[in-house]
Design a protein around this motif. Structure first.
Motif, PDB file in Angstrom:
ATOM      1  N   ARG A   4       0.832  -1.208   0.000  1.00  0.00           N
ATOM      2  CA  ARG A   4       0.000   0.000   0.000  1.00  0.00           C
ATOM      3  C   ARG A   4       0.866   1.257   0.000  1.00  0.00           C
ATOM      4  NH1 ARG A   4      -4.278  -0.150   4.505  1.00  0.00           N
ATOM      5  NH2 ARG A   4      -4.986   1.696   3.389  1.00  0.00           N
ATOM      6  N   ILE A   5       1.909   1.271   0.812  1.00  0.00           N
ATOM      7  CA  ILE A   5       2.786   2.446   0.861  1.00  0.00           C
ATOM      8  C   ILE A   5       3.423   2.692  -0.500  1.00  0.00           C
ATOM      9  CG2 ILE A   5       4.934   3.383   1.810  1.00  0.00           C
ATOM     10  CD1 ILE A   5       4.237   1.913   4.447  1.00  0.00           C
ATOM     11  N   MET A   6       3.879   1.621  -1.122  1.00  0.00           N
ATOM     12  CA  MET A   6       4.587   1.726  -2.393  1.00  0.00           C
ATOM     13  C   MET A   6       3.635   1.779  -3.586  1.00  0.00           C
ATOM     14  SD  MET A   6       7.619   1.877  -1.234  1.00  0.00           S
ATOM     15  CE  MET A   6       8.505   1.894  -2.765  1.00  0.00           C
ATOM     16  N   ALA A   7       2.330   1.697  -3.335  1.00  0.00           N
ATOM     17  CA  ALA A   7       1.312   1.723  -4.391  1.00  0.00           C
ATOM     18  C   ALA A   7       1.576   0.657  -5.455  1.00  0.00           C
ATOM     19  CB  ALA A   7       1.201   3.107  -5.018  1.00  0.00           C
ATOM     20  N   VAL A   8       1.933  -0.526  -4.997  1.00  0.00           N
ATOM     21  CA  VAL A   8       2.239  -1.627  -5.911  1.00  0.00           C
ATOM     22  C   VAL A   8       1.012  -2.022  -6.720  1.00  0.00           C
ATOM     23  CG1 VAL A   8       2.925  -4.063  -6.017  1.00  0.00           C
ATOM     24  CG2 VAL A   8       4.124  -2.495  -4.501  1.00  0.00           C
ATOM     25  N   ASP A   9      -0.150  -1.928  -6.130  1.00  0.00           N
ATOM     26  CA  ASP A   9      -1.364  -2.363  -6.800  1.00  0.00           C
ATOM     27  C   ASP A   9      -2.111  -1.225  -7.478  1.00  0.00           C
ATOM     28  OD1 ASP A   9      -0.932  -4.990  -5.876  1.00  0.00           O
ATOM     29  OD2 ASP A   9      -1.786  -4.455  -3.939  1.00  0.00           O
ATOM     30  N   LYS A  10      -1.468  -0.109  -7.620  1.00  0.00           N
ATOM     31  CA  LYS A  10      -2.084   1.072  -8.222  1.00  0.00           C
ATOM     32  C   LYS A  10      -2.404   0.823  -9.702  1.00  0.00           C
ATOM     33  CE  LYS A  10      -1.240   5.975  -8.944  1.00  0.00           C
ATOM     34  NZ  LYS A  10      -0.341   7.095  -8.702  1.00  0.00           N
ATOM     35  N   GLU A  11      -3.558   1.328 -10.120  1.00  0.00           N
ATOM     36  CA  GLU A  11      -3.908   1.251 -11.527  1.00  0.00           C
ATOM     37  C   GLU A  11      -3.364   2.482 -12.230  1.00  0.00           C
ATOM     38  OE1 GLU A  11      -7.966   0.347 -12.378  1.00  0.00           O
ATOM     39  OE2 GLU A  11      -8.099  -0.998 -10.653  1.00  0.00           O
ATOM     40  N   TYR A  12      -2.574   2.285 -13.262  1.00  0.00           N
ATOM     41  CA  TYR A  12      -1.926   3.386 -13.953  1.00  0.00           C
ATOM     42  C   TYR A  12      -2.681   3.852 -15.184  1.00  0.00           C
ATOM     43  CZ  TYR A  12       1.913   2.427 -10.837  1.00  0.00           C
ATOM     44  OH  TYR A  12       2.683   2.257  -9.716  1.00  0.00           O
ATOM     45  N   PHE A  13      -3.517   2.991 -15.753  1.00  0.00           N
ATOM     46  CA  PHE A  13      -4.254   3.341 -16.954  1.00  0.00           C
ATOM     47  C   PHE A  13      -5.725   2.998 -16.753  1.00  0.00           C
ATOM     48  CE2 PHE A  13       0.025   2.006 -18.218  1.00  0.00           C
ATOM     49  CZ  PHE A  13       0.482   3.206 -18.789  1.00  0.00           C
ATOM     50  N   ASP A  14      -6.582   3.766 -17.373  1.00  0.00           N
ATOM     51  CA  ASP A  14      -8.017   3.485 -17.273  1.00  0.00           C
ATOM     52  C   ASP A  14      -8.445   2.427 -18.234  1.00  0.00           C
ATOM     53  OD1 ASP A  14      -8.452   5.297 -15.254  1.00  0.00           O
ATOM     54  OD2 ASP A  14      -8.726   6.947 -16.670  1.00  0.00           O
TER      55      ASP A  14
END
Length: 166
Positions: A156-166
């Protein structure tokens, strides 16, 4: 939002703890964990990753700048992980240090046979300060849960699961 040093250390911690979690959950056949000796062996491998990761986290929280420390503590709090009250920390530390860094403890009352296997299991139990394999297995499960929690915090801190594109 973290300093380069803290971000790099968290990435290394994530790599280390993820290795232990993936090894345990994805690669080790569940039947292996039914065998006492294999349980001891794999628990020690996980304990090494667990203890090194939490040692590293304590170091970051002690020496990092205030912004990094506050951000990490916020995420720990959100997930309910109190690193000063870990259920498996002492177990992991003792297991990690078995043979290498401490006096080897051997409790003869934990010996239930006369084979090399019996001696090895008694050695693990003795040095982990537990009385039987049920207790050993229960604390091992808590250790695995805490590994997953710190893995989740770092992701979560590193935003590993972040979505970068819609």
């Amino acid at each position: 939002g973290l300093s380069l040093a803290s971000a790099f250390r968290l990435m290394l911690m994530l790599d280390q703890i993820s290795y232990g979690v993936m090894l345990t959950e994805k690669l080790i056949h569940r039947e292996c964990m039914q065998d006492e000796l294999w349980m001891c062996f794999f628990a020690k491998l996980l304990a090494i990753k667990y203890d090194e990761t939490f040692d590293n986290l304590e170091s970051i929280l002690r020496f990092a700048n205030e912004v990094d420390r506050a951000r990490i503590e916020q995420y720990l709090s959100e997930i309910g992980l109190d690193i000063h009250n870990l259920k498996a920390r002492e177990f992991a530390r003792k297991l990690r240090n078995t043979i290498h860094y401490q006096e080897i403890v051997f409790d003869n009352t934990l010996l239930h046979g006369n084979t090399s296997r019996d001696y090895m299991v008694a050695l693990y139990l003795s040095n982990a300060s537990v009385s039987d394999m049920v207790q050993f297995s229960n604390i091992y499960s808590k250790m695995l849960d805490e590994c997953k929690m710190i893995q989740n915090v770092i992701r979560r801190i590193m935003a590993v699961d972040k979505e970068y594109f819609d």
